[in-house]
Scaffold this active site. Structure first.
Site, PDB file in Angstrom:
ATOM      1  N   GLY A   1      43.070  40.543  46.771  1.00 24.07           N
ATOM      2  CA  GLY A   1      44.167  40.766  45.825  1.00 24.07           C
ATOM      3  C   GLY A   1      44.383  42.249  45.595  1.00 24.07           C
ATOM      4  CG  PHE A   2      42.474  44.593  47.125  1.00 29.56           C
ATOM      5  CD1 PHE A   2      41.122  44.597  46.832  1.00 29.56           C
ATOM      6  CD2 PHE A   2      42.887  44.103  48.354  1.00 29.56           C
ATOM      7  CE1 PHE A   2      40.187  44.133  47.751  1.00 29.56           C
ATOM      8  CE2 PHE A   2      41.962  43.626  49.282  1.00 29.56           C
ATOM      9  CZ  PHE A   2      40.614  43.640  48.977  1.00 29.56           C
TER      10      PHE A   2
ATOM     11  CB  ALA B   1      32.535  38.283  36.147  1.00 28.74           C
TER      12      ALA B   1
ATOM     13  CG  LEU C   1      27.517  37.013  36.356  1.00 30.79           C
ATOM     14  CD1 LEU C   1      28.934  36.440  36.341  1.00 30.79           C
ATOM     15  CD2 LEU C   1      26.621  36.198  35.416  1.00 30.79           C
TER      16      LEU C   1
ATOM     17  CE  LYS D   1      24.002  37.423  51.089  1.00 33.18           C
ATOM     18  NZ  LYS D   1      23.416  36.206  51.679  1.00 33.18           N
ATOM     19  CB  THR D   2      28.898  38.149  45.155  1.00 35.44           C
ATOM     20  OG1 THR D   2      28.327  37.936  43.868  1.00 35.44           O
ATOM     21  CG2 THR D   2      28.748  36.892  45.989  1.00 35.44           C
TER      22      THR D   2
ATOM     23  N   GLY E   1      34.654  44.768  39.816  1.00 40.21           N
ATOM     24  CA  GLY E   1      35.645  44.762  40.892  1.00 40.21           C
ATOM     25  C   GLY E   1      36.215  46.123  41.226  1.00 40.21           C
ATOM     26  CD  GLU E   2      40.281  46.842  38.809  1.00 41.34           C
ATOM     27  OE1 GLU E   2      41.176  47.587  39.207  1.00 41.34           O
ATOM     28  OE2 GLU E   2      40.446  45.984  37.927  1.00 41.34           O
TER      29      GLU E   2
END
Ligand code: MOS
Length: 746
Positions: free
Chosen positions: A240-241, A511, A631, A634-635, A705-706
């Site tokens: 998405g970004f 999240a 959370l 790894k991800t 995410g950012e």
């Protein structure tokens, strides 16, 4: 009890994705499906003088050639009375005005994609083009007409604290510089795509979107129909970004085409159509001045940003936000002005504001460190913001000091010789640079439902999205711990506007927003299961004290007598076989007034520059991040690495070039618009520092995410200076700028 939260669990949707089993928006099969192709403008400004659709209409399989002359009329001429960015100013073929190149001017619908693509090439459009300079395409000339936009997302456009003029005079050492960043286009792997189907008044959209609820709201406003007549489905998104955070023109155009043909219609953008109608990171020109005492104490900071927008919507790149909060200067001012051009409207792009702003601020701090002959980390520590400097609130939790220390240690910062061109191996100049990283911790209200099923498995759901970040996986982990079920006994559902409402997956908030709701709903369902078992005379745990029982692997178990245990399926069967269900909605509360919430990081980069050719490689990056509770190790690591990779692209590669005569982005394809490939990326090392931020939300989770892209471009620019003595203030850093410098040793 946290058994799974934090663990590096493999993506639960990984197998589906690699085997092609995951359906993205353009993958859903549909009976009688028709295919739509956009025709876009070839001039940047003017009007459509005529459109000849006769030839296209007569071609095989063509069902509709929709233009401004025959498109259904929308209420409010397609401009619903909801302000951007909630609903963007769209192009819905309601008039013949052209406002940028690559703007939709027609939609061709046919029985196959090939027929539609072919016919689209035979729609012939004649324009009455506005010549330059009336068509506004040259930022350098247009900036004289910059104006003050309204505030973005409740943040004021301008800010002051203390007396910046006095502060600028007080510091004995001053630097003033202009930094620029280019227009960038998001280019997720999956281009935007929509499939629309009307069943009477009800509209179903399969859409590549970061927000199923927002998408529904936007399309409802466009058509003037109740939101509950629209369902948006989006189970998988190929990145998405930010570009998929708004409902752009093609989504409503697809629904219009479906309405007018009476068929389900799929519309996927081509890669070149990603360069214009679906947003960009705008070009910025940032003026930064800093004054400091000789010991490094900042006395004044001024950051004025000009950014490009379209002629029909003010969208502001808030580059000054990071400057407002990063350092403890008592005197500071920031401003943002926009420069309208005949281009598509810009939008959020991963760390909107912070990416461009941290490049300027963290480059300027490096320039100041050289002037002061101070270590760049020491200069930052000297100006450490112990509280949020703008409003004086305490941070909910901040471990930036630890980030500097851990990052420097892992990177080997102490090996750095504090002089330009001082480290070299043969013909390779070696540069070490660093920068700070930050992104606000955002959280919105979100709801979830948990259902324990008669077969002893559980279904947990929220109307959130997984934009590739791992939402399915991390929410399964949260639900598994809260329910006391094994993760493979839980099915987590998302990406459907009929599910309990959750916010747009933007601003790194999913999240932090969704996990408290999932946890609360799952705990409530677990508690109902326990209560049922205890009350049931036939249960082995009958009569146990509620505090003495837990749920483990789907069994209700007595802690004091573990042989007393009862599986969920048996409990439900004896109670009549109906699922146990609980819903929860969680939102931020009074903590908002008490604390400031931010994530932080420290980024260290090593670059290798060929002394004769100027060719540049980023050999390695170390980033140490304080993002609260992780959370899934790894991800989370993958997301931060992804941010670093984009930081390399921002520093070295990405540059959308606008032809100032025609208004076309001339490198609007992935052959000529460069993004990093594997061969461009060296070692990436991510460290997690800090602790769960329990003042922010019940799980202590902040977004990740950012933040990963922030700081990286400046760390690389600072390393390039260390390697070469050349200060590049204009991204991207290409070899010509290193070999033919505009700015040399300060
Ligand atoms: Mo992010 S740019 O808010 O998707």
């Amino acid at each position: 009890m946290n058994k799974l939260i934090g663990q590096p669990v493999d993506r639960i949707d990984g197998m589906l994705k690699v085997t092609g089993g995951a359906n993205y928006a353009a993958d859903f099969p549909e009976a009688r499906l028709a295919h739509a192709v956009l025709v876009t403008s070839t001039v940047a400004s003017g009007t459509i003088a005529s459109i000849d659709t006769g030839r296209a209409q007569a071609m095989p399989g063509v069902l509709l050639v929709m233009t401004w002359q025959n498109a259904m009329r929308l209420p409010n001429a397609g401009r619903p009375p909801i302000s951007p960015p909630a609903v963007r100013r769209l192009t819905l073929l309601q008039d013949n005005v052209v406002r940028y190149s690559n703007e939709p001017v027609a939609v061709v619908v046919a029985d196959t994609l090939e027929h539609a693509t072919d016919a689209a090439q035979h729609v012939s459009v004649t324009y009455a083009a506005t010549p330059a300079p009336l068509a506004i395409l040259d930022f350098a000339r247009a900036k004289a007409q910059a104006h003050t936009p309204p505030g973005m997302s409740e943040r004021p456009i301008d800010s002051q604290r203390g007396n910046v003029e006095a502060g600028m005079h007080e510091g004995a050492v001053r630097i003033a510089a202009v930094y620029t960043t280019p227009t960038q286009f998001h280019n997720p792997m999956e281009p935007h795509a929509t499939m629309a189907r009307w069943d009477g008044p009800a509209l179903t959209l399969y859409d590549a979107t970061q927000g199923v609820t927002n998408d529904r709201t936007a399309v409802a406003a466009v058509f003037g129909i109740p939101a509950d007549t629209i369902r948006v489905i989006s189970p998988f998104i190929g990145g998405g970004f930010g570009c998929k955070g708004s409902s752009w023109s093609h989504v409503s155009l697809c629904a219009m085409a479906a309405k007018q043909t009476g068929r389900p219609v799929r519309l996927a953008l081509t890669r070149p159509q990603m360069f214009g109608p679906v947003g960009s990171r705008p070009h910025t020109e940032q003026h930064l001045s800093i004054a400091a005492r000789t010991d490094g104490t900042l006395t004044g900071v001024r950051h004025d940003t000009l950014s490009q927008t379209s002629t029909f919507e003010d969208w502001t790149e808030m580059s000054g936000l990071v400057t407002r909060m990063m350092y403890a200067s008592p005197n500071l001012s920031t401003s943002h002005r926009v420069v309208p051009l005949n281009v598509g409207t810009p939008t959020f792009m991963r760390a909107p504001g912070e990416t461009t702003g941290s490049f300027a601020l963290e480059s300027a701090m490096d320039e100041l460190a050289w002037r002061l002959k101070m270590d760049p980390v020491a200069l930052r520590l000297k100006n450490y913001a112990e509280v949020e400097p703008q409003d004086g609130k305490p941070w909910s939790s901040k471990a930036l000091r630890e980030c500097y220390a851990a990052g420097a240690q892992r990177f080997g910062w102490s090996r750095r010789v504090n002089a330009p061109r001082a480290m070299r191996e043969g013909n390779t100049l070696i540069g070490l640079g660093m920068a700070g990283a930050t992104y606000p911790a955002n959280r919105s209200e979100a709801a979830a439902i948990a259902r324990i099923l008669p077969d002893g498995t559980a279904m947990v759901a929220s109307g959130t999205q997984d934009i590739g970040t791992g939402t399915y996986t991390v929410m399964t982990q949260v639900a598994a711990d809260a329910l006391g079920f094994a993760p493979d006994h839980i099915r987590f559902a998302l990406g459907d506007s009929t599910l309990p409402r959750a916010p747009v997956s933007g601003g790194s908030q999913s999240a932090a927003s969704v996990s408290p709701a999932v946890q609360a709903a799952a705990r409530a369902a677990r508690d109902k299961l326990i209560a049922l078992a205890i009350a049931d005379p036939a249960s082995p745990v009958h009569g146990a004290a509620p505090g003495d029982v837990t749920v483990t692997d789907g069994w209700v178990v007595s802690n004091s007598a573990p042989s007393r245990r009862d599986p969920a399926a048996a409990i439900i069967a004896r109670a009549g076989g109906k699922p146990i269900e609980a819903q929860a909605s969680e939102k931020p509360g009074a903590e908002r007034q008490q604390y400031a919430f931010h994530s932080f990081g420290a980024v260290f980069a090593e670059v290798h520059v060929d002394a004769e050719l100027g060719t540049l490689r980023v050999a390695r990056i170390v980033g140490a991040y304080d993002v609260g509770q992780v959370l899934n190790e790894k991800t989370a690591r993958s997301q931060l690495m992804g941010g670093m990779v984009w930081g390399v692209g921002t520093a070295l590669h990405e540059d959308a070039l606008l032809d100032t005569r025609m208004g076309r982005f001339v490198n609007g394809n992935l052959a000529e618009y460069h993004v990093p490939v594997n061969a461009d990326i060296g070692d990436l090392d991510v460290l997690f520092v800090g602790e769960p931020d329990l003042r922010f939300n019940p799980l202590g989770v902040r977004g990740i995410g950012e933040i990963g892209i922030t700081g990286v471009p400046a760390a690389i620019a600072n390393a390039v200076y260390h390697a070469t003595g050349v200060r590049v203030r204009d991204l991207p850093i290409t070899l010509d700028k290193v070999m033919l410098p505009r700015h040399t040793l300060a």
